[in-house]
Design a protein around this motif. Sequence first.
Motif, PDB file in Angstrom:
ATOM      1  N   GLU A  37       0.811  -1.217   0.000  1.00  0.00           N
ATOM      2  CA  GLU A  37       0.000   0.000   0.000  1.00  0.00           C
ATOM      3  C   GLU A  37       0.848   1.272   0.000  1.00  0.00           C
ATOM      4  O   GLU A  37       0.313   2.374   0.113  1.00  0.00           O
ATOM      5  CB  GLU A  37      -0.926  -0.011   1.224  1.00  0.00           C
ATOM      6  CG  GLU A  37      -1.959  -1.129   1.177  1.00  0.00           C
ATOM      7  CD  GLU A  37      -2.963  -1.054   2.322  1.00  0.00           C
ATOM      8  OE1 GLU A  37      -2.783  -0.196   3.227  1.00  0.00           O
ATOM      9  OE2 GLU A  37      -3.936  -1.834   2.312  1.00  0.00           O
ATOM     10  N   TRP A  39       3.100   2.665   2.178  1.00  0.00           N
ATOM     11  CA  TRP A  39       3.066   3.533   3.352  1.00  0.00           C
ATOM     12  C   TRP A  39       4.231   4.516   3.363  1.00  0.00           C
ATOM     13  O   TRP A  39       4.168   5.541   4.038  1.00  0.00           O
ATOM     14  CB  TRP A  39       3.088   2.686   4.626  1.00  0.00           C
ATOM     15  CG  TRP A  39       1.798   1.962   4.892  1.00  0.00           C
ATOM     16  CD1 TRP A  39       0.719   1.837   4.045  1.00  0.00           C
ATOM     17  CD2 TRP A  39       1.452   1.259   6.083  1.00  0.00           C
ATOM     18  NE1 TRP A  39      -0.272   1.102   4.626  1.00  0.00           N
ATOM     19  CE2 TRP A  39       0.144   0.730   5.888  1.00  0.00           C
ATOM     20  CE3 TRP A  39       2.092   1.012   7.281  1.00  0.00           C
ATOM     21  CZ2 TRP A  39      -0.496  -0.025   6.868  1.00  0.00           C
ATOM     22  CZ3 TRP A  39       1.453   0.266   8.256  1.00  0.00           C
ATOM     23  CH2 TRP A  39       0.166  -0.239   8.057  1.00  0.00           C
ATOM     24  N   GLN A  41       4.868   6.412   1.178  1.00  0.00           N
ATOM     25  CA  GLN A  41       4.380   7.611   0.495  1.00  0.00           C
ATOM     26  C   GLN A  41       3.028   8.068   1.030  1.00  0.00           C
ATOM     27  O   GLN A  41       2.440   9.005   0.486  1.00  0.00           O
ATOM     28  CB  GLN A  41       4.257   7.337  -1.014  1.00  0.00           C
ATOM     29  CG  GLN A  41       5.580   7.030  -1.692  1.00  0.00           C
ATOM     30  CD  GLN A  41       5.408   6.645  -3.154  1.00  0.00           C
ATOM     31  OE1 GLN A  41       4.302   6.376  -3.624  1.00  0.00           O
ATOM     32  NE2 GLN A  41       6.511   6.613  -3.886  1.00  0.00           N
ATOM     33  N   ASN A  42       2.551   7.432   2.115  1.00  0.00           N
ATOM     34  CA  ASN A  42       1.189   7.672   2.585  1.00  0.00           C
ATOM     35  C   ASN A  42       1.192   8.012   4.070  1.00  0.00           C
ATOM     36  O   ASN A  42       1.286   7.134   4.929  1.00  0.00           O
ATOM     37  CB  ASN A  42       0.329   6.431   2.336  1.00  0.00           C
ATOM     38  CG  ASN A  42      -1.093   6.593   2.820  1.00  0.00           C
ATOM     39  OD1 ASN A  42      -1.532   7.694   3.157  1.00  0.00           O
ATOM     40  ND2 ASN A  42      -1.818   5.482   2.861  1.00  0.00           N
ATOM     41  N   ASN A  44      -1.253   8.946   5.854  1.00  0.00           N
ATOM     42  CA  ASN A  44      -2.502   8.567   6.521  1.00  0.00           C
ATOM     43  C   ASN A  44      -2.434   7.207   7.194  1.00  0.00           C
ATOM     44  O   ASN A  44      -3.307   6.871   7.996  1.00  0.00           O
ATOM     45  CB  ASN A  44      -3.662   8.586   5.513  1.00  0.00           C
ATOM     46  CG  ASN A  44      -3.950   9.973   4.990  1.00  0.00           C
ATOM     47  OD1 ASN A  44      -3.817  10.963   5.711  1.00  0.00           O
ATOM     48  ND2 ASN A  44      -4.344  10.066   3.723  1.00  0.00           N
TER      49      ASN A  44
END
Length: 599
Positions: A37, A39, A41-42, A44
């Motif tokens: 997923e 993470w 780059q994320n 949230n």
Amino acid sequence: MIYRTEYPRPQLVRKEWQSLNGEWDFAFDDQNIGVKEKWFQNSNAFDKKINVPFAYQSKLSGINDPSFHDYVWYRREFSVPKEWLDQRIILHFGAVDYRAWIYVNGQLAGFHEGGHISFSLDVTDHLTGGTETLVVRVEDPSTDETIPRGKQFWIEKSDAIWYTRTTGIWQPVWMEPVSATSLAKVRFTPDIDQGNIIVELDVQGDYLEKQVDLEISFKGEKVVKDTIKLLEPHTKRAIDLYNRKIFRTAFHHTGWNWTPETPNLFDIKITLRDDATVLDEVDSYFGMRKVHVENGMVYLNNRPYYQKLVLDQGYWPEGLLTAPSDEDLKKDIELALEIGFNGCRKHQKVEDPRFLYWADQLGFLVWGECAASPSYSEDAVSRLTREWLEIIERDYNHPSIVAWVPINESWGVPFIKANKQQQHHSQAMYHLIHSLDTTRLVISNDGWELTQTDICAVHNYNHGSADEKAKYEVFKESLSTKEEILKSKPALRGIYADGFEHQGEPILLTEFGGIGFKVGEESGWGYTSVKNEEEFVADYRRVMEAVYASKVLHGYCYTQLTDVEQEINGILTYDRKPKCELSKIREINDMWHSPIVKD
């Protein structure tokens, strides 16, 4: 609050640096979906906060969750000072347990495997010059018994000699700028017989037509000022200290070797230049110290030296493997010295370099040890070997370290008694470490079933309770002479593995005691137990009298300095409170001991 604000690497200090400790975003990834997923780059995905450099299992992390989480993620933003932007930016991690993937601005910048040693990355090419994002993904297999885990239990609840695990970042994170041409490594090898300090330098980048200025001082007075013209990236220079006029006249009569009683240190400033331009400048130090064995004794600076060590596990109630502060590292050494020990065996842990700095400064011997893996496999051999290469690379310059312990009590080599493959592993570690470091002793398998070794290191907890007089007499007799020690089997294991025998190496009792004493509301266990302070001091004296009565022991390591979790066999409680008047223990530790009798 940001913890651990001191410069983390005392053997190679630069003026410009920036701590990255403090609050980071954090997330558990129990389904191991973070990579898929993205993470890295994320933002949230991160639903928690953690105080770096404390592991999520610890109270000081702000999370305090001892349960299994094999995949965890960290994230924080940072900015590089504008005045650094024309230099290379190096990102440093003190230790991350166990595997770490480092992402900068969404791009993979590097990977490291090994949970107990420092590593660095040049992240310059991943930077934007604005607000930067640093993400760390960690994998720490909770139940894998082939990775070096030391005292970290592979079952969720601590028990017996096994403690709470440490996952992820547990030593400081920081960054610093360096020039494109800079000092990559500095290595000091003392030769007290010749009066030389051998200085080795590695320079990265364009070394041609560069020079290195060395300035060595002793107690504030300059002793040496020398210049080396670089002809290759690796430079080695033996510097004569004996024959320096200023040294002979000002310092020779006061003594200048490093010992626990006189922890003399030389300061050294190393400046890398290109004509008149300073490219890099580091401050460091070294101690003139020699360790060898001869005539069945350990010698420090060519004199027999009786080692009175204490087992130190390096755990804290709120930080686990991570000391709450630099002062806590210093305090542990000061307490051990106050009790009358002249050193420690740092047990199943590669300690923070700041602990070694204080050992150097205060005069405290250290036996360096590494976390063991519980089981044997070819992967376990490879992992332990890699960690030892990095341990010696990082800690070689510390004069306080006088011995290396690659294997303890046959952990990771359970069939070493007769298994040739596991014996070869023990021998290989012994020779590998000696091939990298000629200045220290190596113990092949501390406790029993030794192979080739510089010290015959014996563990014996069979002293019995005060009312078990017959057991105590057997314990005392088993330590009395070389013959009695070598034929003993204190843990139902022989002192040497099959095919190996004593070759005249010094014999030390390197684990014993472990008197359990409950203080306050704590509960737990010890190898024997007492009910009050008076019994504790009396039992300590009783055990030590058996050690001092030996005609062959040339030192010892008492178990242990502090309680740790359910182990209540420390001289101090887990939170470093004395269990008795420390002067009473010191009086016993200062007792006269029998002269070594060669037989």
